[in-house]
Design a protein around this motif. Structure first.
Motif, mmCIF file in Angstrom:
data_model
loop_
_atom_site.group_PDB
_atom_site.id
_atom_site.type_symbol
_atom_site.label_atom_id
_atom_site.label_comp_id
_atom_site.label_asym_id
_atom_site.label_seq_id
_atom_site.Cartn_x
_atom_site.Cartn_y
_atom_site.Cartn_z
ATOM 1 N N ALA A 39 0.876 -0.985 0.024
ATOM 2 C CA ALA A 39 -0.012 0.151 0.088
ATOM 3 C C ALA A 39 0.960 1.169 0.133
ATOM 4 O O ALA A 39 0.645 2.355 -0.811
ATOM 5 N N LEU A 40 2.037 1.199 0.702
ATOM 6 C CA LEU A 40 3.016 2.355 0.751
ATOM 7 C C LEU A 40 3.439 2.444 -0.650
ATOM 8 O O LEU A 40 3.748 3.907 -0.951
ATOM 9 N N GLY A 51 0.599 3.674 -3.304
ATOM 10 C CA GLY A 51 0.372 5.277 -3.170
ATOM 11 C C GLY A 51 1.419 6.135 -3.689
ATOM 12 O O GLY A 51 1.097 7.060 -4.147
ATOM 13 N N LEU A 74 1.426 6.126 -7.466
ATOM 14 C CA LEU A 74 0.213 6.579 -8.006
ATOM 15 C C LEU A 74 0.678 8.214 -8.028
ATOM 16 O O LEU A 74 0.153 8.937 -8.746
ATOM 17 N N ALA A 75 0.963 8.673 -6.758
ATOM 18 C CA ALA A 75 1.480 10.212 -6.506
ATOM 19 C C ALA A 75 2.245 10.606 -7.454
ATOM 20 O O ALA A 75 2.192 11.771 -8.026
ATOM 21 N N GLU A 118 9.074 7.252 2.465
ATOM 22 C CA GLU A 118 7.934 7.664 1.786
ATOM 23 C C GLU A 118 7.880 9.048 1.886
ATOM 24 O O GLU A 118 7.493 9.870 1.175
#
Length: 136
Positions: free
Chosen positions: A14-15, A18, A21-22, A94
């Motif tokens: 998930a990290l 994300g 996608l960003a 992240e």
């Protein structure tokens, strides 16, 4: 351990998802001309410090927290502490990747390198056992 490893991998995935996608939407990765190596000069060299510091600090904190795990704890309790140490490590990486993306997108390539490094830190049973035994 297998069930906790699944949860661990889902958090990790998930990290990474994300971040990808960003970077795709905010970093305009559809335009591959943005992936050139930036010129580093006296005005922007401080931004080069972000990924380097994130790499060093995340690894130091991870090793510190893992070394504090008590060997007398059960495997489940060790995994909880190990998961906490890993999440701290991933969060620093992240955060640095997001900082690069939002503050100085010219260094997008360094953010992508952080994402690749983060992806290489995928939790596996062998890695967890190795890390926990390293600090026995």
């Amino acid at each position: 351990m297998e069930q906790q490893l699944k949860v661990f991998k889902i958090i990790h995935l998930a990290l990474i998802a994300g971040l990808i996608l960003a970077y795709y939407f905010l970093g305009d990765l559809g335009n591959l001309t943005e992936l050139t190596f930036p010129t580093v000069n006296s005005k922007n060299y401080i931004y080069l410090f972000i990924p380097i510091a994130a790499f060093i600090v995340s690894n130091l904190l991870f090793k510190h927290f893992v070394s504090k795990i008590d060997n007398n704890l059960s495997v489940q309790q060790k995994l909880v502490s190990y998961q906490t140490a890993s999440i701290i490590r991933w969060a620093i990486l992240e955060g640095a990747a997001f900082l690069i993306l939002l503050i100085y997108p010219e260094f997008l390539l360094f953010g992508i390198l952080l994402i690749i490094y983060l992806a290489l830190l995928i939790p596996t049973e062998a890695r967890i056992k190795r890390d926990l035994k390293q600090f026995d």
